[in-house]
Enzyme design. Structure first.
Site, mmCIF file in Angstrom:
data_model
loop_
_atom_site.group_PDB
_atom_site.id
_atom_site.type_symbol
_atom_site.label_atom_id
_atom_site.label_comp_id
_atom_site.label_asym_id
_atom_site.label_seq_id
_atom_site.Cartn_x
_atom_site.Cartn_y
_atom_site.Cartn_z
ATOM 1 N N PHE A 216 14.041 5.061 65.851
ATOM 2 C CA PHE A 216 15.057 5.486 66.808
ATOM 3 C C PHE A 216 15.140 7.003 66.883
ATOM 4 O O PHE A 216 14.804 7.709 65.935
ATOM 5 C CB PHE A 216 16.434 4.908 66.462
ATOM 6 C CG PHE A 216 16.899 5.142 65.048
ATOM 7 C CD1 PHE A 216 17.355 6.379 64.632
ATOM 8 C CD2 PHE A 216 16.910 4.097 64.140
ATOM 9 C CE1 PHE A 216 17.801 6.584 63.341
ATOM 10 C CE2 PHE A 216 17.354 4.286 62.835
ATOM 11 C CZ PHE A 216 17.800 5.534 62.441
ATOM 12 N N GLY B 150 12.832 -7.112 66.188
ATOM 13 C CA GLY B 150 12.585 -8.531 66.408
ATOM 14 C C GLY B 150 12.215 -8.844 67.843
ATOM 15 O O GLY B 150 11.293 -9.632 68.107
ATOM 16 N N ARG B 151 12.915 -8.245 68.789
ATOM 17 C CA ARG B 151 12.608 -8.482 70.203
ATOM 18 C C ARG B 151 11.229 -7.940 70.562
ATOM 19 O O ARG B 151 10.501 -8.548 71.357
ATOM 20 C CB ARG B 151 13.679 -7.838 71.081
ATOM 21 C CG ARG B 151 15.043 -8.505 70.977
ATOM 22 C CD ARG B 151 16.080 -7.758 71.781
ATOM 23 N NE ARG B 151 17.405 -8.347 71.627
ATOM 24 C CZ ARG B 151 18.532 -7.798 72.073
ATOM 25 N NH1 ARG B 151 18.483 -6.634 72.713
ATOM 26 N NH2 ARG B 151 19.691 -8.396 71.890
ATOM 27 N N ARG B 152 10.889 -6.805 69.963
ATOM 28 C CA ARG B 152 9.575 -6.209 70.235
ATOM 29 C C ARG B 152 8.458 -7.114 69.712
ATOM 30 O O ARG B 152 7.441 -7.319 70.389
ATOM 31 C CB ARG B 152 9.515 -4.818 69.598
ATOM 32 C CG ARG B 152 8.311 -4.003 69.989
ATOM 33 C CD ARG B 152 8.492 -2.536 69.596
ATOM 34 N NE ARG B 152 8.728 -2.365 68.173
ATOM 35 C CZ ARG B 152 7.778 -2.419 67.242
ATOM 36 N NH1 ARG B 152 6.523 -2.654 67.587
ATOM 37 N NH2 ARG B 152 8.070 -2.229 65.966
ATOM 38 N N LEU C 149 16.978 -8.731 62.558
ATOM 39 C CA LEU C 149 16.295 -7.573 62.005
ATOM 40 C C LEU C 149 15.809 -6.684 63.143
ATOM 41 O O LEU C 149 15.466 -7.175 64.219
ATOM 42 C CB LEU C 149 15.109 -8.015 61.145
ATOM 43 C CG LEU C 149 15.447 -8.905 59.940
ATOM 44 C CD1 LEU C 149 14.168 -9.246 59.180
ATOM 45 C CD2 LEU C 149 16.447 -8.222 59.012
ATOM 46 N N SER D 93 9.756 2.262 77.862
ATOM 47 C CA SER D 93 9.928 3.713 77.838
ATOM 48 C C SER D 93 8.778 4.414 77.119
ATOM 49 O O SER D 93 8.665 5.644 77.180
ATOM 50 C CB SER D 93 11.259 4.089 77.175
ATOM 51 O OG SER D 93 11.299 3.663 75.825
ATOM 52 N N HIS D 94 7.915 3.666 76.436
ATOM 53 C CA HIS D 94 6.751 4.251 75.766
ATOM 54 C C HIS D 94 5.456 3.560 76.179
ATOM 55 O O HIS D 94 4.459 3.620 75.462
ATOM 56 C CB HIS D 94 6.930 4.195 74.245
ATOM 57 C CG HIS D 94 7.934 5.168 73.741
ATOM 58 N ND1 HIS D 94 9.263 4.843 73.591
ATOM 59 C CD2 HIS D 94 7.835 6.475 73.391
ATOM 60 C CE1 HIS D 94 9.923 5.896 73.145
ATOM 61 N NE2 HIS D 94 9.084 6.897 73.023
ATOM 62 N N ALA E 100 6.112 6.576 70.753
ATOM 63 C CA ALA E 100 7.015 6.072 69.728
ATOM 64 C C ALA E 100 6.396 6.305 68.351
ATOM 65 O O ALA E 100 5.204 6.614 68.224
ATOM 66 C CB ALA E 100 7.269 4.584 69.952
ATOM 67 N N LEU E 101 7.203 6.139 67.301
ATOM 68 C CA LEU E 101 6.705 6.321 65.941
ATOM 69 C C LEU E 101 6.358 5.006 65.251
ATOM 70 O O LEU E 101 5.718 5.013 64.204
ATOM 71 C CB LEU E 101 7.741 7.077 65.095
ATOM 72 C CG LEU E 101 8.060 8.505 65.531
ATOM 73 C CD1 LEU E 101 9.074 9.127 64.577
ATOM 74 C CD2 LEU E 101 6.806 9.363 65.595
ATOM 75 N N GLY F 48 13.499 9.439 77.225
ATOM 76 C CA GLY F 48 12.839 8.570 78.191
ATOM 77 C C GLY F 48 13.781 7.557 78.807
ATOM 78 O O GLY F 48 13.618 7.159 79.970
ATOM 79 N N GLU F 49 14.791 7.124 78.045
ATOM 80 C CA GLU F 49 15.768 6.179 78.583
ATOM 81 C C GLU F 49 16.592 6.830 79.692
ATOM 82 O O GLU F 49 16.931 6.185 80.690
ATOM 83 C CB GLU F 49 16.679 5.675 77.464
ATOM 84 C CG GLU F 49 15.996 4.790 76.437
ATOM 85 C CD GLU F 49 15.543 3.468 77.025
ATOM 86 O OE1 GLU F 49 16.102 3.049 78.059
ATOM 87 O OE2 GLU F 49 14.619 2.858 76.457
#
Length: 345
Positions: A180, A309-311, A306, A47-48, A124-125, A188-189
């Site tokens: 978030f 983590g997936r990112r 945490l 989405s970013h 994103a931030l 965007g989602e």
């Protein structure tokens, strides 16, 4: 013929940068935008990622952002506040310009803030947060958006999605980072659900009449909802105050008035606050980083994960295997590179 193409991170960066240069953005703007968009794809944050290119180009074409802007850092006034004027350009190059001064001041004073004014922000931030954690600093980042979220108990758009991010540096591993929207989901989602013709989960949005809806089209015409009811609504309001009014920039309703649409990237300010854990913990027992690891290990020890983590796992995979794009995504990049601003309306 393969339905996918795998690119190195650098190859994708060069392709995205070329698109922005082709569209008339200067090297400062193009490079910074390409870095943050490539980072989104690298981390499987779709989405970013490259999805955001068209929105950025539409905003340029609508003359709501200056493609030739060169951000400027205000003269050091001896305070803990670093101010950068984006000069009507995108926020990303302004952050890159201000980060060294912010990091130096936070390490010297223990606490410092970076204020970015007159910028367009679409990304994103977490890139900003990770800029702080890579300097050994903890950080908070926030900005308004445009009115797309109804306050809890309301039925009409007033607040922005107002993202909020935090990062804590960790030694020899990825930082603790969350990022978030203060709405139930990022706008965007909802756009991605609309493109995929998928229904939204219940509780994400209301239609133009204030009725709950799972239709992405109706949601985009209506209002999104804050996460956590009144709690998300209050945090969203706080961000309007701190990253809008307090820094002398636009609130989400004012952004919408300025743009007249939600199809362009929002124009506002951004607030980044950096903390030195060593400075705050000085004179107290224990090392703040070691104590933080005890907390993180306790979280993981319960079977929880945490945030991000997936990112980070996706990042590691991209760094070793490259970034895979679909045939449609590659065709889209080729079209943008060929046509420039003529590719968007």
């Amino acid at each position: 013929m393969s339905d996918t193409t795998t690119l190195t991170i650098e190859a994708l960066f060069q392709r995205v940068e070329s698109i922005f240069l082709r569209a008339g953005l200067n090297a400062v703007q193009s490079g910074a935008l390409a870095r943050v968009i490539t980072a989104g794809e690298r981390d499987a944050c779709k989405s970013h990622g490259i999805y955001r290119i068209e929105g950025a180009l539409r905003t340029v074409k609508a003359a709501k952002v200056k493609p030739d802007a060169i951000p400027e850092v205000a003269e050091d006034d001896g305070t803990a506040i670093v101010k950068v004027n984006a000069m009507g350009g995108f926020a990303n190059p302004a952050f890159e310009l201000g980060l060294p001064a912010l990091a130096e001041r936070a390490k010297r004073l223990g606490l410092a803030a970076l204020v970015i004014n007159d910028c367009t922000h679409f990304s994103a931030l977490w890139p900003e947060v990770e800029g702080l954690t890579s300097n050994g600093l903890a950080g908070l980042v926030m900005c308004p958006s445009y009115s797309t979220v109804a306050p809890t108990g309301g039925t009409k758009p007033l607040l922005g999605t107002n993202p909020f991010a935090f990062g804590w540096p960790r030694k020899d591993t990825s930082p603790y980072v969350f990022d978030f929207a203060t709405s139930v989901a990022a706008r965007g989602e909802i756009e991605l659900h609309r493109r995929a013709r998928k229904s939204l989960p219940e509780g994400w949005a209301v239609d133009a009449d204030g009725n709950p809806t799972t239709d992405p089209e109706a949601a985009l015409a209506g209002a999104m909802l804050p996460f956590g009811g009144h709690k998300g609504s209050a945090i969203g309001t706080m961000i309007e105050l701190l990253a809008g009014i307090m820094i002398g920039d636009l609130t989400s309703p004012e952004v919408l008035d300025y743009l007249g649409t939600t199809t362009l990237a929002p124009f506002h300010g951004e607030l980044i606050v950096a903390f030195s854990p060593e400075a705050f913990a000085k004179g107290r027992p224990g090392d703040p980083f070691q104590r933080a690891e005890v907390l993180f290990e306790a979280i993981i020890g319960q079977g929880a994960r945490l945030p991000s983590g997936r990112r980070f796992a996706a990042r590691a995979k991209s760094e070793s295997e490259g970034i895979t794009l679909t045939a449609a995504e590659m065709a889209g990049l080729d079209r943008l590179l060929e046509k420039g601003l003529d590719a968007v309306s």
